[in-house]
Write a protein that holds these residues in place. Structure first.
Motif, PDB file in Angstrom:
ATOM      1  N   ILE A 112       0.835  -1.195   0.000  1.00  0.00           N
ATOM      2  CA  ILE A 112       0.000   0.000   0.000  1.00  0.00           C
ATOM      3  C   ILE A 112       0.876   1.253   0.000  1.00  0.00           C
ATOM      4  N   PHE A 113       0.377   2.303  -0.620  1.00  0.00           N
ATOM      5  CA  PHE A 113       1.185   3.526  -0.679  1.00  0.00           C
ATOM      6  C   PHE A 113       0.297   4.762  -0.658  1.00  0.00           C
ATOM      7  N   ASN A 114       0.895   5.856  -0.256  1.00  0.00           N
ATOM      8  CA  ASN A 114       0.247   7.165  -0.213  1.00  0.00           C
ATOM      9  C   ASN A 114       1.302   8.175  -0.639  1.00  0.00           C
ATOM     10  N   VAL A 115       1.370   8.411  -1.951  1.00  0.00           N
ATOM     11  CA  VAL A 115       2.436   9.222  -2.532  1.00  0.00           C
ATOM     12  C   VAL A 115       1.807  10.372  -3.310  1.00  0.00           C
ATOM     13  N   ASN A 122       4.171   0.581 -10.156  1.00  0.00           N
ATOM     14  CA  ASN A 122       4.740  -0.730 -10.458  1.00  0.00           C
ATOM     15  C   ASN A 122       6.060  -0.869  -9.717  1.00  0.00           C
ATOM     16  N   LEU A 123       6.290  -2.045  -9.148  1.00  0.00           N
ATOM     17  CA  LEU A 123       7.541  -2.278  -8.436  1.00  0.00           C
ATOM     18  C   LEU A 123       8.066  -3.670  -8.756  1.00  0.00           C
ATOM     19  N   SER A 124       9.297  -3.727  -9.247  1.00  0.00           N
ATOM     20  CA  SER A 124       9.956  -5.015  -9.432  1.00  0.00           C
ATOM     21  C   SER A 124      10.392  -5.540  -8.071  1.00  0.00           C
ATOM     22  N   PRO A 125      10.668  -6.838  -7.941  1.00  0.00           N
ATOM     23  CA  PRO A 125      11.125  -7.374  -6.649  1.00  0.00           C
ATOM     24  C   PRO A 125      12.363  -6.657  -6.123  1.00  0.00           C
ATOM     25  N   GLU A 126      13.311  -6.367  -7.007  1.00  0.00           N
ATOM     26  CA  GLU A 126      14.558  -5.722  -6.570  1.00  0.00           C
ATOM     27  C   GLU A 126      14.299  -4.305  -6.070  1.00  0.00           C
ATOM     28  N   THR A 127      13.425  -3.580  -6.754  1.00  0.00           N
ATOM     29  CA  THR A 127      13.115  -2.216  -6.326  1.00  0.00           C
ATOM     30  C   THR A 127      12.383  -2.224  -4.992  1.00  0.00           C
ATOM     31  N   LEU A 128      11.422  -3.125  -4.853  1.00  0.00           N
ATOM     32  CA  LEU A 128      10.681  -3.240  -3.597  1.00  0.00           C
ATOM     33  C   LEU A 128      11.620  -3.558  -2.439  1.00  0.00           C
ATOM     34  N   ALA A 129      12.532  -4.499  -2.659  1.00  0.00           N
ATOM     35  CA  ALA A 129      13.486  -4.853  -1.612  1.00  0.00           C
ATOM     36  C   ALA A 129      14.384  -3.667  -1.275  1.00  0.00           C
ATOM     37  N   GLY A 130      14.798  -2.917  -2.274  1.00  0.00           N
ATOM     38  CA  GLY A 130      15.650  -1.760  -2.040  1.00  0.00           C
ATOM     39  C   GLY A 130      14.976  -0.702  -1.193  1.00  0.00           C
ATOM     40  N   ILE A 131      13.669  -0.511  -1.412  1.00  0.00           N
ATOM     41  CA  ILE A 131      12.924   0.473  -0.617  1.00  0.00           C
ATOM     42  C   ILE A 131      12.881   0.055   0.847  1.00  0.00           C
ATOM     43  N   GLU A 164      -1.427  -7.063 -10.335  1.00  0.00           N
ATOM     44  CA  GLU A 164      -2.104  -6.413  -9.216  1.00  0.00           C
ATOM     45  C   GLU A 164      -2.494  -7.434  -8.153  1.00  0.00           C
ATOM     46  N   PRO A 165      -2.644  -6.987  -6.905  1.00  0.00           N
ATOM     47  CA  PRO A 165      -2.909  -7.922  -5.804  1.00  0.00           C
ATOM     48  C   PRO A 165      -4.382  -8.283  -5.657  1.00  0.00           C
ATOM     49  N   SER A 166      -4.933  -8.991  -6.628  1.00  0.00           N
ATOM     50  CA  SER A 166      -6.319  -9.448  -6.525  1.00  0.00           C
ATOM     51  C   SER A 166      -6.369 -10.773  -5.775  1.00  0.00           C
ATOM     52  N   ALA A 208       0.482  -1.345  -4.995  1.00  0.00           N
ATOM     53  CA  ALA A 208       1.401  -1.466  -6.127  1.00  0.00           C
ATOM     54  C   ALA A 208       1.194  -2.777  -6.868  1.00  0.00           C
ATOM     55  N   ASN A 209       1.462  -2.739  -8.166  1.00  0.00           N
ATOM     56  CA  ASN A 209       1.548  -3.957  -8.968  1.00  0.00           C
ATOM     57  C   ASN A 209       2.973  -4.486  -8.861  1.00  0.00           C
ATOM     58  N   ILE A 210       3.123  -5.801  -8.703  1.00  0.00           N
ATOM     59  CA  ILE A 210       4.421  -6.405  -8.433  1.00  0.00           C
ATOM     60  C   ILE A 210       4.910  -7.150  -9.673  1.00  0.00           C
ATOM     61  N   GLY A 211       6.205  -7.010  -9.954  1.00  0.00           N
ATOM     62  CA  GLY A 211       6.789  -7.635 -11.120  1.00  0.00           C
ATOM     63  C   GLY A 211       6.804  -9.159 -11.022  1.00  0.00           C
TER      64      GLY A 211
END
Length: 377
Positions: free
Chosen positions: A142-145, A152-161, A273-275, A263-266
């Motif tokens: 979840i995000f509030n930006v 969209n977030l790839s696994p590597e980007t998500l982990a980096g955050i 999307e997280p359905s 976010a949608n995950i790579g």
């Protein structure tokens, strides 16, 4: 699933009442229906009466509220209260005898210092505990930006955050995942669970498998302090912190995310999307856990799948119970309640009221067959 978790639980307000709850659990008054000739509890025609307190994963709170309400409709004499004390608290209170059954977002394993599977087997008088899935739901990022409605977030980007390596929303890694987004030049506020959490364990297990070069802590139930971020108590606390925060991001069971975007995950070359449907698909591509016994219907999730329409960050939650209970009334309650939760009616009620994904019919049938063996003796 290889985990590096510390399952020594301190649950606010629970430690003081554990002994009291244990006494209540042992003394719950029920009026059992017919029983088999060998003393086993009967099937769905058993009448259950009394007040019961169970608990566990806070991610299950919305679904359990639906199920406890629905159970009272089919068993009017029974009142069930679910305490969202966290997965660790649920397992601890089950092992201590305070709960007759508990919800957990991670299956039992033997890891030092607690060796929970062995401890639960001892609690069940030498029989391996029953563990069956009752709940599949996406862990939503979840995000509030400011100015961003889709992410969209790839696994590597998500982990980096969440590892604290990516600290600005207009970081090149996030821009690469979102070439058309108007990302602000603002500091990221990552929000995590401050309590011991099965949601955290599932989320970090995903990160360690899908982006192990970036997330180096493995799967943990307690957030690593070195990675920083804002801590919040329980699922509701994370949702509130992201809702009220600025340029915030967090992880929470999707059924409790409210109106926050996720976010949608790579996955492979796509972003998913997280359905509920996409989350349920991962069980179809995941193997049973290694060394699982006949009473354990547990899975090691395939976090690196590239199957289309499969959302990889999920909670596969479990109900933990004993195969045999000393008291017939306790066996009748546990069997009746879990049978309702796993029934087509119960699964659909959970989907309608809490947004969880119903178990696939084959999995539902397997889980019900295990629950049907619960007896008194």
């Amino acid at each position: 699933m290889k985990r590096t978790s510390i399952r020594r639980v301190i649950v606010p307000g629970i430690a003081a009442m554990t002994l009291a709850l244990a006494g209540c659990a042992a003394g719950n008054e029920t009026d059992s229906g017919s029983t088999g000739s060998d003393g086993d509890s009967a099937s769905s025609d058993v009448t259950v009466e009394g007040q019961y307190t169970i608990g566990g994963a806070s991610s299950q709170e919305a679904a359990q509220l639906a199920w406890t309400t629905g159970f009272s409709d089919v068993q009017p004499g029974a009142t069930v209260t679910y305490e969202p004390v966290g997965s660790g608290g649920g397992r601890e209170n089950f092992i201590s005898g305070a709960y007759l059954t508990a919800g957990s977002d991670a299956y039992l394993v033997d890891e030092a210092p607690d060796n929970e599977l062995t401890a639960a087997t001892e609690r069940c008088e030498g029989e391996a505990p029953i563990e069956v899935p009752n709940y599949v739901s996406p862990i939503a990022i979840i995000f509030n930006v400011d100015g961003v409605d889709e992410l969209n977030l790839s696994p590597e980007t998500l982990a980096g955050i969440f590892a604290g390596e990516i600290t600005e929303w207009n970081d090149p890694a996030i821009e690469a995942d979102n070439p058309d987004a108007d990302l602000p030049s603002a500091t990221i506020n990552p929000v995590h669970r401050s309590d011991e959490s099965g949601t955290t364990e599932n989320f970090t297990n995903y990160l360690s498998v899908a982006a192990g070069d970036t997330w180096t802590e493995g799967a943990v139930e307690t957030w690593p302090q070195a990675f920083g971020g804002e801590g919040a108590q329980g699922t509701s606390g994370v949702v509130s912190a992201v809702t009220d925060g600025q340029n915030a991001i967090g992880y929470a069971d999707a059924s409790q995310a409210g109106d926050l975007p996720a976010a949608n995950i790579g996955v492979g070359s796509d972003f998913v999307e997280p359905s509920a449907e996409a989350a349920a698909n991962i069980l179809a591509v995941s193997p049973a856990a290694e060394d699982a016994g006949e009473n354990q219907l547990v899975f090691d999730l395939d976090y690196t799948t590239d199957e289309a329409d499969t959302y990889p960050i999920v909670l596969t939650s479990y109900m933990i119970a004993c195969p045999t209970y000393p008291e017939q009334a306790d066996a009748d309650f546990v069997k009746a309640y879990l049978s309702y939760v796993l029934s087509e009616e119960g699964q659909q009620f959970g989907a309608d009221e809490a947004g969880v994904a119903p178990l696939a019919p084959e999995l539902e049938e397997q889980a019900l067959a295990i629950v049907d063996t619960i007896t008194a003796g």
